[in-house]
Design a protein around this motif. Sequence first.
Motif, PDB file in Angstrom:
ATOM      1  N   ILE A  77       0.849  -1.208   0.000  1.00 17.66           N
ATOM      2  CA  ILE A  77       0.000   0.000   0.000  1.00 17.66           C
ATOM      3  C   ILE A  77       0.876   1.246   0.000  1.00 17.66           C
ATOM      4  O   ILE A  77       0.661   2.184  -0.787  1.00 17.66           O
ATOM      5  CB  ILE A  77      -0.938  -0.001   1.220  1.00 17.66           C
ATOM      6  CG1 ILE A  77      -2.001  -1.099   1.074  1.00 17.66           C
ATOM      7  CG2 ILE A  77      -1.615   1.367   1.379  1.00 17.66           C
ATOM      8  CD1 ILE A  77      -2.821  -1.335   2.325  1.00 17.66           C
ATOM      9  N   ALA A  81       1.017   3.924  -3.190  1.00 16.44           N
ATOM     10  CA  ALA A  81       0.148   5.067  -2.870  1.00 16.44           C
ATOM     11  C   ALA A  81       0.495   6.335  -3.653  1.00 16.44           C
ATOM     12  O   ALA A  81      -0.397   7.012  -4.179  1.00 16.44           O
ATOM     13  CB  ALA A  81       0.168   5.330  -1.367  1.00 16.44           C
ATOM     14  N   VAL A  89      -9.654   4.512  -6.812  1.00 21.93           N
ATOM     15  CA  VAL A  89      -9.951   3.900  -5.517  1.00 21.93           C
ATOM     16  C   VAL A  89      -9.040   2.695  -5.314  1.00 21.93           C
ATOM     17  O   VAL A  89      -8.746   1.949  -6.246  1.00 21.93           O
ATOM     18  CB  VAL A  89     -11.433   3.463  -5.415  1.00 21.93           C
ATOM     19  CG1 VAL A  89     -11.798   2.440  -6.471  1.00 21.93           C
ATOM     20  CG2 VAL A  89     -11.754   2.927  -4.016  1.00 21.93           C
ATOM     21  N   MET A  90      -8.576   2.511  -4.074  1.00 20.95           N
ATOM     22  CA  MET A  90      -7.790   1.339  -3.703  1.00 20.95           C
ATOM     23  C   MET A  90      -8.650   0.429  -2.835  1.00 20.95           C
ATOM     24  O   MET A  90      -9.350   0.887  -1.929  1.00 20.95           O
ATOM     25  CB  MET A  90      -6.521   1.735  -2.934  1.00 20.95           C
ATOM     26  CG  MET A  90      -5.705   0.520  -2.453  1.00 20.95           C
ATOM     27  SD  MET A  90      -4.261   0.976  -1.445  1.00 20.95           S
ATOM     28  CE  MET A  90      -3.144   1.564  -2.718  1.00 20.95           C
ATOM     29  N   ASP A  92      -8.362  -3.349  -0.699  1.00 16.32           N
ATOM     30  CA  ASP A  92      -7.548  -4.500  -0.308  1.00 16.32           C
ATOM     31  C   ASP A  92      -8.475  -5.645   0.076  1.00 16.32           C
ATOM     32  O   ASP A  92      -9.649  -5.429   0.381  1.00 16.32           O
ATOM     33  CB  ASP A  92      -6.591  -4.162   0.829  1.00 16.32           C
ATOM     34  CG  ASP A  92      -7.225  -4.356   2.187  1.00 16.32           C
ATOM     35  OD1 ASP A  92      -8.196  -3.626   2.495  1.00 16.32           O
ATOM     36  OD2 ASP A  92      -6.787  -5.243   2.939  1.00 16.32           O
ATOM     37  N   THR A 101      -6.402  -0.781   6.922  1.00 16.57           N
ATOM     38  CA  THR A 101      -7.279   0.394   6.978  1.00 16.57           C
ATOM     39  C   THR A 101      -6.502   1.621   7.443  1.00 16.57           C
ATOM     40  O   THR A 101      -6.590   2.706   6.849  1.00 16.57           O
ATOM     41  CB  THR A 101      -8.474   0.132   7.918  1.00 16.57           C
ATOM     42  OG1 THR A 101      -9.207  -1.008   7.456  1.00 16.57           O
ATOM     43  CG2 THR A 101      -9.404   1.333   7.973  1.00 16.57           C
ATOM     44  N   MET A 104      -3.834   2.693   4.659  1.00 16.32           N
ATOM     45  CA  MET A 104      -4.419   3.386   3.514  1.00 16.32           C
ATOM     46  C   MET A 104      -4.808   4.809   3.882  1.00 16.32           C
ATOM     47  O   MET A 104      -4.607   5.749   3.105  1.00 16.32           O
ATOM     48  CB  MET A 104      -5.619   2.606   2.977  1.00 16.32           C
ATOM     49  CG  MET A 104      -5.227   1.385   2.159  1.00 16.32           C
ATOM     50  SD  MET A 104      -6.606   0.586   1.278  1.00 16.32           S
ATOM     51  CE  MET A 104      -7.287  -0.414   2.591  1.00 16.32           C
ATOM     52  N   LEU A 108      -2.412   7.228   1.463  1.00 15.50           N
ATOM     53  CA  LEU A 108      -3.028   7.668   0.213  1.00 15.50           C
ATOM     54  C   LEU A 108      -3.327   9.164   0.228  1.00 15.50           C
ATOM     55  O   LEU A 108      -3.716   9.718   1.257  1.00 15.50           O
ATOM     56  CB  LEU A 108      -4.328   6.893  -0.033  1.00 15.50           C
ATOM     57  CG  LEU A 108      -4.163   5.416  -0.412  1.00 15.50           C
ATOM     58  CD1 LEU A 108      -5.498   4.695  -0.376  1.00 15.50           C
ATOM     59  CD2 LEU A 108      -3.520   5.277  -1.792  1.00 15.50           C
ATOM     60  N   GLU A 113      -9.657   7.483  -3.065  1.00 18.19           N
ATOM     61  CA  GLU A 113     -10.516   6.848  -2.061  1.00 18.19           C
ATOM     62  C   GLU A 113      -9.978   5.453  -1.725  1.00 18.19           C
ATOM     63  O   GLU A 113      -9.229   4.863  -2.507  1.00 18.19           O
ATOM     64  CB  GLU A 113     -11.942   6.738  -2.612  1.00 18.19           C
ATOM     65  CG  GLU A 113     -12.989   6.367  -1.573  1.00 18.19           C
ATOM     66  CD  GLU A 113     -14.410   6.417  -2.132  1.00 18.19           C
ATOM     67  OE1 GLU A 113     -15.294   5.779  -1.549  1.00 18.19           O
ATOM     68  OE2 GLU A 113     -14.622   7.092  -3.169  1.00 18.19           O
ATOM     69  N   TYR A 114     -10.348   4.928  -0.580  1.00 14.42           N
ATOM     70  CA  TYR A 114      -9.965   3.551  -0.239  1.00 14.42           C
ATOM     71  C   TYR A 114     -11.122   2.838   0.444  1.00 14.42           C
ATOM     72  O   TYR A 114     -11.888   3.434   1.192  1.00 14.42           O
ATOM     73  CB  TYR A 114      -8.709   3.520   0.643  1.00 14.42           C
ATOM     74  CG  TYR A 114      -8.835   4.233   1.976  1.00 14.42           C
ATOM     75  CD1 TYR A 114      -9.232   3.540   3.131  1.00 14.42           C
ATOM     76  CD2 TYR A 114      -8.522   5.586   2.093  1.00 14.42           C
ATOM     77  CE1 TYR A 114      -9.334   4.199   4.355  1.00 14.42           C
ATOM     78  CE2 TYR A 114      -8.621   6.241   3.299  1.00 14.42           C
ATOM     79  CZ  TYR A 114      -9.016   5.543   4.437  1.00 14.42           C
ATOM     80  OH  TYR A 114      -9.117   6.183   5.646  1.00 14.42           O
TER      81      TYR A 114
END
Length: 436
Positions: A77, A81, A89-90, A92, A101, A104, A108, A113-114
């Motif tokens: 990540i 990033a 959007v990423m 996982d 969580t 990210m 990022l 967005e994630y």
Amino acid sequence: MIKMNVGIIGGSDGLGKTLIYYLRDEFDVYITGRDHKKGRHVADEMNVNYIESNEGLANISDILVVSVPIQHTCDVIREVAPFMKSGSVMIDVTSVKEGPTKTMGEALPENVEYIPTHPVFGPRTTRLDNQVIVLTADRKGKWYGKVYDYLASKNMRIIETSAEKHDFMMSIVQVLTHFSFISTASAIEKLQVDISETEDYESPIYNLMIDMIARIVSQNPYLTYNIQSMNSNGDKIRNTLAEAVLELRDVINNGDEEAFIDIAIKATKHMGDITNALGRSDKAIGALSYEYSYLNDSVGEEVGLKHIYSGKIHVGILESIDGKTAVLRNGTKTKKLRIANIRIMLPDELHQWKIENLKTVTKSISCVFPKNVNVGIIQKTVLMHDNILNIKLTDAYNGPQIDDDSVSLTFEITALTKDDIDQVKVLFTGFGGIIR
């Protein structure tokens, strides 16, 4: 309509590879892998694109899926990033959510967005329908609704929760379950028990339990270890199980029947809806029994068997079955199939497969009938034969060599096999006809 680019980091193995099946028809899929030779082979085999660079993949992806071993997820990540497209959007797909969580959220940029997710199924899953997926987004942007709606359109069971709540629940669903199952398998190994020998004594419940244990212990041991070691609740879960095992051992060794019954009753009461649990397990046992009975009754007949994981269809005469294997004969060739890995095709399903996959036979048959014969009834009766695909009248003749009260009709028949054509001749004579 322009397809969106979906990138899968780790798309050459495990769940990442499985995701290709679900996504390639609706998106332009690109993958990376640690082994470039293997990655290119998988990409070619599955008709998707391969890129050697994770950063390059991040740069072209509208949706970037990180599907790498748990212990590498946060590092990957952070690695990609800075290269993510603005507005992308990423996602996982790891089974531990607190670390990814948090990572990210920190790594990022604001314009990316994630959505942390956990698909609660393994690489052997063949359908998304009714499978559970957990979303642990700590903030929701424009992508969240799109992703949610897409998953819902696949009839998935979507759970929205926090990363902390997810990891605690997974400490029960995965950590406790895997730990206890692997411990049981390890005890069997230490006792040097021949599992195949126990089959002569097994009950249906034992059978199901052994299958579930085997399913868990056959998984990637590195993944299983990381599920154990990287869940922050793991120590407490394992220690509690060990304490419960030792307590139960001591109670039985000390001959304390009353204490044993007290422990068993408390545990039973805490298991929730026992009636539903019994119903579900009865269904599983019933399914196993029905499948074996169906196959046993079908020995000597044609059956269709579909391999659960490869999807390959095997059609032939079922020669024999034993507790584990079905022997299928097709012409001069025989094939042994493990019953656990196949699904019996229903008659209508098998018939449709034959129509779509077998080479059909077309032949004209001329037959002399009484002049007042009803052609429509003949055609309808012939089409009632499952393997007759079409019948059409191509000629009606009443000239020389045909009696005045008779008519020679020629029908073009399309069927699955020559034997089916021969059966039509039998039907024609049943209508009072004489084959020419």
